[in-house]
Design an enzyme around this catalytic site. Structure first.
Site, short mmCIF file in Angstrom:
data_model
loop_
_atom_site.label_atom_id
_atom_site.label_comp_id
_atom_site.label_asym_id
_atom_site.label_seq_id
_atom_site.Cartn_x
_atom_site.Cartn_y
_atom_site.Cartn_z
CB THR A 161 -0.67 3.33 4.05
OG1 THR A 161 -1.13 2.75 2.85
CG2 THR A 161 -0.88 4.83 4.00
CB THR A 200 -3.47 5.34 8.27
OG1 THR A 200 -3.39 4.28 7.32
CG2 THR A 200 -3.83 4.78 9.62
N GLY A 201 -6.14 4.94 6.74
CA GLY A 201 -7.46 4.34 6.60
C GLY A 201 -8.22 4.91 5.41
NE ARG A 224 -9.36 7.12 -2.87
CZ ARG A 224 -8.58 6.96 -1.80
NH1 ARG A 224 -7.29 6.80 -1.95
NH2 ARG A 224 -9.09 6.96 -0.59
CB SER A 269 -0.96 -0.01 1.19
OG SER A 269 -0.25 -0.27 2.37
CB THR A 319 -0.64 6.04 0.73
OG1 THR A 319 -1.46 4.87 0.64
CG2 THR A 319 -1.40 7.19 0.10
C1 SD4 Z 1 -6.07 6.59 1.25
N1 SD4 Z 1 -5.55 6.94 3.56
O1 SD4 Z 1 -5.63 6.68 0.12
C2 SD4 Z 1 -5.09 6.29 2.37
C3 SD4 Z 1 -4.94 4.81 2.49
C4 SD4 Z 1 -4.47 4.37 3.80
O2 SD4 Z 1 -4.49 2.81 5.42
O3 SD4 Z 1 -3.91 5.07 4.59
N2 SD4 Z 1 -4.75 3.18 4.18
O4 SD4 Z 1 -7.27 6.71 1.51
#
Ligand code: SD4
Length: 337
Positions: free
Chosen positions: A195, A246-247, A223, A93, A213
């Site tokens: 990430t 994150t997320g 996106r 990621s 990331t």
């Molecule tokens: C995103 N926040 O592109 C990032 C992905 C990520 O844990 O951090 N995943 O939405």
């Protein structure tokens, strides 16, 4: 994810103060930040330097600490630390080896922010492994904050970055498998996630942060997530503290999450309280489907206290301080299924 131990709630071991030293609290920061008194207090801080990062990324925090121990500043530390994960092909990621979008293209988002509030960011960058370093070049060598897509790539090449194929065999195979059903559903929590968002405080008490990331696996072409958006994926205010997210980026963007955490700390909340409040904002939105996605925050304040919190179990923060480089499992909002 191997859960060595569950360390509930905040890491309460902030930066120790030498006897007699006082430090400006968040509440009265506006009146005292930058004053001689405040600078003296920071000069007396112990427990520095300090590095924290999202997820289990001990090699990255170790690299950042090495930079800090050898006299580097927080900005150098977060850049170098993030580069470790960008180069790690096993991490799916971030950087090289990142999972592609639904069309098979690996596209990277990254940003960086220094102690003076300067920042740089790249979005939808292709074929360049070290997106965080390109973001730093945007910050330092251009009059802009953000470069996107082909423009970002051409800028990187003009600065000497080598274009390369970022889609590894493993990620290509995973994408081909996904294409069989081609169902798009953000993954609630990814074990061994990598990430990376990183915050560092150097021996002078100055803070910088970075985030890099490949975004959500099998996202729509074009996106962009929260990670390169200053204030959402990352925010640093050297007089207050810093936060990185994150997320599921869409949910972080909708609440301008990292800026929110820093502003809550400015109002006097601890990093832990601020992270929890920012998660509360997401889960308490009308019709929130938070059960279906993960968001996590890590934060640091000017006293060197840290916090980390997420919606679901499984998030962690790696923290390197006083010779200890450890993974701390985060407390989380959603306790029952
Ligand atoms: C995103 N926040 O592109 C990032 C992905 C990520 O844990 O951090 N995943 O939405």
């Amino acid at each position: 994810m191997k859960r060595r131990k569950f360390i509930k709630n905040a890491s309460l071991t902030g930066v120790g103060l030498a006897v007699g030293a006082t430090i400006t609290s968040c509440e009265d920061k506006n009146s005292k930040a930058g004053t001689k008194e405040n600078k003296e207090a920071i000069a007396n801080l112990q427990g520095l330097p300090l590095v924290i990062a999202t997820w289990h990324v001990k090699e990255a925090t170790a690299k950042a600490m090495e930079v800090l121990q050898s006299g580097g500043n927080a900005l150098d530390a977060v850049e170098q630390g993030c580069r470790v994960e960008e180069a790690n092909e096993k991490g799916q990621s971030v950087g090289k080896g990142g999972l592609p979008d639904r069309d098979g293209n690996v596209t990277l988002d990254a940003c960086i922010m220094d102690k003076n509030g300067n920042c740089g960011s790249v979005v939808y960058l292709q074929n360049i492994t070290h997106a965080v370093s390109v973001a730093r070049k945007v910050m330092e060598d251009t009059p802009h904050v953000m470069l996107a897509g082909e423009g970002a790539k051409q800028f990187a090449i003009s600065k000497g970055f080598q274009p390369e194929n970022l889609l590894t065999e493993a990620s290509k195979k995973a994408w081909e498998k996904w294409k069989v059903e081609a169902k798009y559903k953000p993954i609630i929590n990814i074990e061994n996630h990598d990430t990376i968002g990183m915050l560092a405080m150097d021996k002078n008490g100055d803070i910088s942060g970075a985030c890099t990331t490949s975004g959500l696996a099998y996202k729509m072409g074009g996106r962009v997530g929260d990670s390169p958006i200053i204030g959402s994926g990352l925010f640093v205010d050297n007089e207050v503290g810093a936060c990185v997210a994150t997320g599921l980026g869409e949910e972080v963007v909708k609440t301008v999450g990292s800026f929110l955490v820093v502003e809550l700390m400015r109002q006097g909340k601890s990093p832990q309280e601020a992270c929890e409040e920012a998660i509360n904002r997401i889960v308490s939105k009308p019709n929130s489907n938070y059960k279906d996605f993960q968001v996590g925050y890590i934060a640091i304040n000017k006293k060197g206290e840290t916090g980390h919190y997420s919606i679901h179990e499984g998030f962690s923060m790696t923290k390197f301080q006083d010779g200890n480089n450890e993974q701390l499992m985060s407390d989380f909002y959603h306790k029952s299924s």
